[in-house]
Design a protein around this motif. Structure first.
Motif, mmCIF file in Angstrom:
data_model
loop_
_atom_site.group_PDB
_atom_site.id
_atom_site.type_symbol
_atom_site.label_atom_id
_atom_site.label_comp_id
_atom_site.label_asym_id
_atom_site.label_seq_id
_atom_site.Cartn_x
_atom_site.Cartn_y
_atom_site.Cartn_z
ATOM 1 N N ILE A 292 0.843 -1.201 0.000
ATOM 2 C CA ILE A 292 0.000 0.000 0.000
ATOM 3 C C ILE A 292 0.875 1.247 0.000
ATOM 4 C CG2 ILE A 292 -1.645 1.369 1.340
ATOM 5 C CD1 ILE A 292 -2.866 -1.247 2.343
ATOM 6 N N LYS A 293 1.866 1.237 0.864
ATOM 7 C CA LYS A 293 2.719 2.429 0.962
ATOM 8 C C LYS A 293 3.498 2.665 -0.334
ATOM 9 C CE LYS A 293 3.042 2.586 5.948
ATOM 10 N NZ LYS A 293 3.794 2.177 7.139
ATOM 11 N N ASN A 294 3.958 1.580 -0.921
ATOM 12 C CA ASN A 294 4.672 1.722 -2.189
ATOM 13 C C ASN A 294 3.771 2.282 -3.281
ATOM 14 O OD1 ASN A 294 7.100 0.832 -1.261
ATOM 15 N ND2 ASN A 294 6.762 -1.305 -1.847
ATOM 16 N N GLU A 295 2.581 1.759 -3.308
ATOM 17 C CA GLU A 295 1.677 2.236 -4.360
ATOM 18 C C GLU A 295 1.281 3.690 -4.117
ATOM 19 O OE1 GLU A 295 -1.780 -0.189 -5.264
ATOM 20 O OE2 GLU A 295 -2.454 1.311 -6.712
ATOM 21 N N LEU A 296 1.128 4.035 -2.852
ATOM 22 C CA LEU A 296 0.792 5.433 -2.544
ATOM 23 C C LEU A 296 1.885 6.379 -3.054
ATOM 24 C CD1 LEU A 296 -0.786 5.124 1.021
ATOM 25 C CD2 LEU A 296 -1.911 6.019 -1.019
ATOM 26 N N LYS A 297 3.120 5.928 -2.879
ATOM 27 C CA LYS A 297 4.238 6.754 -3.371
ATOM 28 C C LYS A 297 4.162 6.911 -4.894
ATOM 29 C CE LYS A 297 7.717 5.711 0.083
ATOM 30 N NZ LYS A 297 8.772 4.740 0.349
ATOM 31 N N LEU A 298 3.894 5.785 -5.538
ATOM 32 C CA LEU A 298 3.800 5.805 -7.000
ATOM 33 C C LEU A 298 2.666 6.737 -7.443
ATOM 34 C CD1 LEU A 298 4.872 4.240 -9.580
ATOM 35 C CD2 LEU A 298 2.880 2.782 -9.294
ATOM 36 N N LEU A 299 1.567 6.656 -6.717
ATOM 37 C CA LEU A 299 0.414 7.473 -7.086
ATOM 38 C C LEU A 299 0.702 8.963 -6.925
ATOM 39 C CD1 LEU A 299 -2.616 5.450 -5.642
ATOM 40 C CD2 LEU A 299 -1.917 5.668 -8.011
ATOM 41 N N GLU A 300 1.507 9.291 -5.914
ATOM 42 C CA GLU A 300 1.834 10.709 -5.720
ATOM 43 C C GLU A 300 2.474 11.288 -6.977
ATOM 44 O OE1 GLU A 300 0.951 12.803 -3.414
ATOM 45 O OE2 GLU A 300 -0.107 11.129 -2.475
ATOM 46 N N LYS A 301 3.405 10.513 -7.517
ATOM 47 C CA LYS A 301 4.093 10.982 -8.729
ATOM 48 C C LYS A 301 3.103 11.102 -9.888
ATOM 49 C CE LYS A 301 8.619 9.003 -7.822
ATOM 50 N NZ LYS A 301 9.489 7.881 -8.121
ATOM 51 N N GLN A 302 2.286 10.081 -9.993
ATOM 52 C CA GLN A 302 1.330 10.094 -11.103
ATOM 53 C C GLN A 302 0.328 11.233 -10.958
ATOM 54 O OE1 GLN A 302 -0.329 6.148 -11.062
ATOM 55 N NE2 GLN A 302 1.338 5.298 -12.275
ATOM 56 N N LEU A 303 -0.045 11.485 -9.727
ATOM 57 C CA LEU A 303 -1.010 12.559 -9.483
ATOM 58 C C LEU A 303 -0.423 13.908 -9.890
ATOM 59 C CD1 LEU A 303 -3.760 13.410 -8.369
ATOM 60 C CD2 LEU A 303 -2.750 13.573 -6.108
ATOM 61 N N GLU A 304 0.824 14.086 -9.514
ATOM 62 C CA GLU A 304 1.498 15.336 -9.845
ATOM 63 C C GLU A 304 1.480 15.554 -11.366
ATOM 64 O OE1 GLU A 304 5.902 16.486 -9.000
ATOM 65 O OE2 GLU A 304 4.973 15.736 -7.163
ATOM 66 N N GLU A 305 1.821 14.489 -12.053
ATOM 67 C CA GLU A 305 1.888 14.586 -13.507
ATOM 68 C C GLU A 305 0.494 14.841 -14.101
ATOM 69 O OE1 GLU A 305 3.786 11.176 -15.328
ATOM 70 O OE2 GLU A 305 2.657 11.539 -17.163
ATOM 71 N N ALA A 306 -0.468 14.113 -13.593
ATOM 72 C CA ALA A 306 -1.827 14.256 -14.125
ATOM 73 C C ALA A 306 -2.380 15.639 -13.842
ATOM 74 C CB ALA A 306 -2.736 13.185 -13.533
ATOM 75 N N GLU A 307 -2.067 16.164 -12.666
ATOM 76 C CA GLU A 307 -2.554 17.501 -12.328
ATOM 77 C C GLU A 307 -1.885 18.550 -13.209
ATOM 78 O OE1 GLU A 307 -4.096 17.274 -7.728
ATOM 79 O OE2 GLU A 307 -1.973 17.637 -8.090
ATOM 80 N N ALA A 308 -0.595 18.345 -13.417
ATOM 81 C CA ALA A 308 0.134 19.309 -14.246
ATOM 82 C C ALA A 308 -0.448 19.343 -15.655
ATOM 83 C CB ALA A 308 1.607 18.939 -14.295
ATOM 84 N N ARG A 309 -0.919 18.196 -16.116
ATOM 85 C CA ARG A 309 -1.477 18.131 -17.467
ATOM 86 C C ARG A 309 -2.978 18.399 -17.474
ATOM 87 N NH1 ARG A 309 1.477 14.203 -21.144
ATOM 88 N NH2 ARG A 309 3.548 14.047 -20.281
ATOM 89 N N GLU A 310 -3.514 18.636 -16.298
ATOM 90 C CA GLU A 310 -4.952 18.913 -16.149
ATOM 91 C C GLU A 310 -5.798 17.793 -16.760
ATOM 92 O OE1 GLU A 310 -5.780 22.783 -17.587
ATOM 93 O OE2 GLU A 310 -4.493 23.751 -16.116
ATOM 94 N N ARG A 311 -5.432 16.598 -16.447
ATOM 95 C CA ARG A 311 -6.201 15.453 -16.941
ATOM 96 C C ARG A 311 -7.224 15.062 -15.894
ATOM 97 N NH1 ARG A 311 -3.264 10.680 -19.169
ATOM 98 N NH2 ARG A 311 -5.213 10.544 -20.274
ATOM 99 N N ILE A 312 -8.424 15.496 -16.154
ATOM 100 C CA ILE A 312 -9.455 15.354 -15.129
ATOM 101 C C ILE A 312 -9.673 13.906 -14.703
ATOM 102 C CG2 ILE A 312 -11.914 15.651 -14.673
ATOM 103 C CD1 ILE A 312 -11.769 18.092 -16.511
ATOM 104 N N ARG A 313 -9.864 13.049 -15.698
ATOM 105 C CA ARG A 313 -10.194 11.673 -15.357
ATOM 106 C C ARG A 313 -9.037 10.967 -14.664
ATOM 107 N NH1 ARG A 313 -11.860 10.153 -20.563
ATOM 108 N NH2 ARG A 313 -12.964 12.072 -20.855
#
Lengths: 688, 110
Positions: A292-313
């Protein structure tokens, strides 16, 4: 009666010299035998759409119930293009609705039966997976050795990356691939190769607390089953080629060097594994704390990228997943001890996962966030009203086809039709759904987000990449430029535009064939007529070719037989749209597909004439009485041009008289691009 | 008439998802009174997702428009309905998110 009506009323077996029958139409011959199978059924295009849009049969049944409750007139209109079978759309709306519902029931029953078979098939693929897992690179090597030149040429884009690693020479290509495999096998011996890493990840390491064997049998089957239901025919590729995609393809790409390997390796494989497991049974509840903790870390990075690209879904998906992981972690750590406390925690957690900091917020975003917060804070009746309207709007959007129509409108607007198309479309939709009265209909801003893939805007789409932040003419719509597939529901196996930018049309082949093959190569299934036409259009436009160059007297097969390279970026964009459910063409679901199913050509029979023959086809495909005389004149004129015969030659004289003898028996008439475009124009006009 | 049926259908859809969550092993044995309280909390949570999905897809101009019309409930409702009906994939996105949420809740509570 208009003069064309005469010909439409002519009985097929008439032997009058002129080929005309000016009397009342003869009675329909009685049908002696009942046709085999159901008289009516859901069209294949709509079947695929249903498979794509309904993740399980329960929700499909819900949709069936919704249709049963709606106004029969609306449902009857909706049935057009979705319900097929001779006479399916005749009779009163109640009858048509009953046929549609009955056909849906048949479809659901078939799906229920098919699901069981598919699950069996999926179990079979796990054996294949195990086999390849054991043999590793050897299987891939063996494939490279025995692959045909053509297969190699196609596969290079999947298997090879890096500058200078591709070739048009199959032998050279075979060498490239084998060399890449050898290198990787060497690296693998030292545990540094992709296979080693993959084995570690899939084999020795437990994933989410589960041994890999369990993942291979249970998780994949569960995940794949969902994909089967969700993506219909495409899933065949995912399930059977999915192994190649998830492990074999991942490994193959990993074996090779370059950009694809970069992309496919770490994040790609992991994301796919995570996705499959999540969609399998019981994944979330059995995760280990570390996972869980590992995936949470991975998601943080992905979230950052998705937010930067304004990808809503993508942002929503990641936040949702993160929230679910936090629940799971809370439970693991004993912080949520009672069921009540768990439900409370679920309710309390901010949907946006609000605790993350957003260090640099521009004023515009800040304003937007404040507005959202304010509206979200609404309580009592206001909140209830917002929710009620949102849910109703969602249903209307789906029922009325507003979803696809809106996408089409925006694309039309982008392509130069101007913002008026958007507003008019919204008005028409509002009126159609009874949300706006004639008097009070007003244009309104139209929120549209289209994800077009991160490699950019398709060439030939008419979209200027510089205009992606705002749609010309509307000033309000946004085109959301997406990243690679996995995060926003775009399947990962659809290649990015940058990865597959061109394809060769070898000597003796044709553009149409190249497009069809490429589609099959990417999607694993034959395109529907609608998809094929869309893809072909994208390629033709993207390569500066006219659509009318596709269909010649002998059809597409004999056009452009010389060797040439085709830019497929537009088609890739199109396939992304298809895969993400945003295919603009589906806005006219049924109509273009029907046009696509018309025969490419037909030969004149003894005693017949072009008009009777073509009208017979049109009646058969679009129903009788759908075209006015003016429509028919437009269609016939286009048919003449497509068939390389001059309009007067066809026998239409100043006397409005048709002389079938002017055209020799056996002459091939073509439902070519002009005729199809004219039909589309007419039917679109009629449906709007 | 159609509108009422649509709303009933929506209601039924949410009820069925809540029922799935309440049927998870941790909640199954609770008494009806407690279940009823939890059902409302779960419904609220699903509603949050609906709201979030809607708001994420509105343009800033629409958000302003919506906020401005909040004082006139009927106008506000009409606007939201129109916006939502024209949003590409809104129904599917909503359906997917709600379903995922329901499955996640069921998993955690099992």
């Amino acid at each position: 009666m208009g003069f064309f009506d005469k010909f439409r009323g002519r009985s097929e077996d008439s032997d009058t010299e002129e080929g005309l029958d000016l009397e009342e139409p003869a009675e329909e011959p009685k049908v002696e035998k009942e046709p085999e199978g159901p008289a009516f059924r859901i069209g294949s295009g709509y079947q695929k759409r249903l498979a794509r849009e309904y993740s399980d049969l329960e929700s499909l049944k819900g949709w069936r119930e919704t249709l049963a409750m709606l106004n029969p007139e609306d449902v009857a209109r909706f049935a057009k293009g979705r319900l097929v079978g001779k006479g399916a759309l005749t009779g009163d709306p109640e009858e048509i609705r009953a046929r549609l519902l009955e056909s849906l029931d048949d479809y659901i029953a078939t799906q229920e039966a098919v699901r069981g078979e598919l699950l069996e098939g999926i179990k079979g693929t796990t054996r294949l997976r195990e086999q390849i897992d054991k043999k590793g690179a050897k299987v891939l090597e063996a494939w490279v050795e025995r692959a045909t030149d053509e297969e190699l040429l196609k596969a290079q884009y999947r298997l090879l990356g890096g500058k200078g690693s591709r070739s048009e020479n199959p032998e050279e290509l075979r060498e490239f691939l084998l060399e890449a495999l050898r290198k990787e096998a060497e690296a693998d011996k030292e545990g540094k190769g992709f296979l080693g890493k993959l084995s570690a990840r899939l084999g020795e390491t437990k994933i989410f607390g589960k041994p890999v064997t369990e993942f291979l049998t249970g998780g994949v089957a569960g995940g794949a089953a969902r994909m089967v239901i969700r993506r219909g025919a495409r899933t065949a590729f995912f399930v059977f080629g999915g192994f190649i995609g998830a492990v074999g393809g991942g490994a193959a790409a990993g074996y090779a060097s370059g950009a694809i390997r970069e992309r496919v390796s770490e994040t790609f494989a992991r994301r796919r594994v995570i996705k499959e497991l999540n969609e399998g049974e019981g994944g979330l509840g059995e995760l280990s704390e570390v996972d869980i903790k590992n995936e949470l870390k991975l998601l943080e990075k992905q979230l950052e990228e998705a937010e930067a690209r304004e990808r809503i879904r993508a942002v929503e998906h990641i936040r949702d997943r993160r929230r679910h992981l936090l629940w799971a972690l809370g439970k693991k750590m004993g912080k949520l001890e009672t069921p009540e406390s768990m439900v409370d925690a679920m309710g309390d957690m901010d949907i946006e996962g609000g605790e993350e900091s957003t260090p640099e917020i521009d004023p515009e975003t800040a304003e937007r966030m404040a507005l959202i917060a304010e509206i979200r804070a609404a309580k009592g009746e206001t909140r209830a009203r917002i929710l009620k309207a949102a849910k109703r709007g969602a249903i209307w959007g789906a029922v009325g086809g507003g979803l696809a129509a809106a996408a089409l409108e925006v694309i039309e607007a982008i392509r130069g039709a101007g913002g008026a198309a958007v507003d008019e479309g919204t008005e028409a939709l509002g009126k159609k759904l009874g949300l706006l009265g004639e008097a009070e209909a007003t244009s309104s801003p139209n929120p549209i987000v289209i994800e077009v893939g991160d490699a950019g805007v398709p060439d030939g789409s008419g979209i200027d990449p510089g205009e992606i932040a705002g749609v010309p003419g509307t000033g309000e719509s946004i085109i959301d430029i997406g990243a690679d597939g996995g995060l926003a529901g775009v399947p990962e196996y659809i290649p990015l535009q940058g990865e597959l930018a061109s394809v060769d049309v070898p000597e003796g082949s044709s553009i149409a064939d190249a497009v069809r093959e490429y589609f099959v190569d990417v999607n694993g299934v034959e395109p529907t007529p609608l998809e094929f036409q869309g893809a072909l259009s994208e390629v033709m436009e993207g390569n500066g070719l006219g659509l009318d160059q596709i269909y010649g007297p002998a059809g597409a097969d004999e056009i452009f037989t010389g060797s040439r390279a085709l830019d497929m970026s537009g088609m890739n964009g199109f396939m992304h749209e298809l895969a993400s459910g945003e295919d603009a063409l589906s806005a006219m679901d049924g109509i273009p597909e029907t046009i696509g199913m018309l025969p490419r050509n037909f030969s004149l029979m003894e005693g017949s004439n072009p008009w009777n023959e073509s009208h017979k086809w049109l009646d058969q495909f679009f129903g009788e009485g759908n075209f006015t005389n003016a429509d028919i004149a437009r269609i016939d004129r286009a048919l003449c041009m497509d068939s390389k015969i001059a309009w007067p030659e066809a026998g239409v004289t100043g006397e409005n008289w048709v002389d079938h003898r002017a055209i020799p028996v056996g002459y091939e008439m073509n439902f070519g691009a002009r005729t199809r475009a004219t039909l589309l124009e007419i039917l679109t006009e009629k449906s709007s | 008439m159609t509108e009422d049926l649509t709303e009933k259908n929506v209601q039924r859809y949410f009820d069925s998802m809540i029922a799935v969550v309440l049927d998870s092993s941790e909640l199954r044995g609770l008494d009806e009174k407690k279940k009823k309280v939890l059902a409302e909390k779960i419904r609220d949570h699903f509603d949050d997702i609906v709201l979030d999905t809607l708001l994420n897809r509105l343009t800033t101009e629409q958000l302003k428009d919506l906020k401005e019309s909040m004082a006139r409930p009927e106008e506000m409702e009409e606007k939201i309905e129109l916006y939502a009906s024209a949003m590409p994939t809104f129904y599917d996105d909503l359906n997917d998110r709600l379903r995922n949420e329901m499955l996640a809740m069921r998993d955690i509570l099992s």
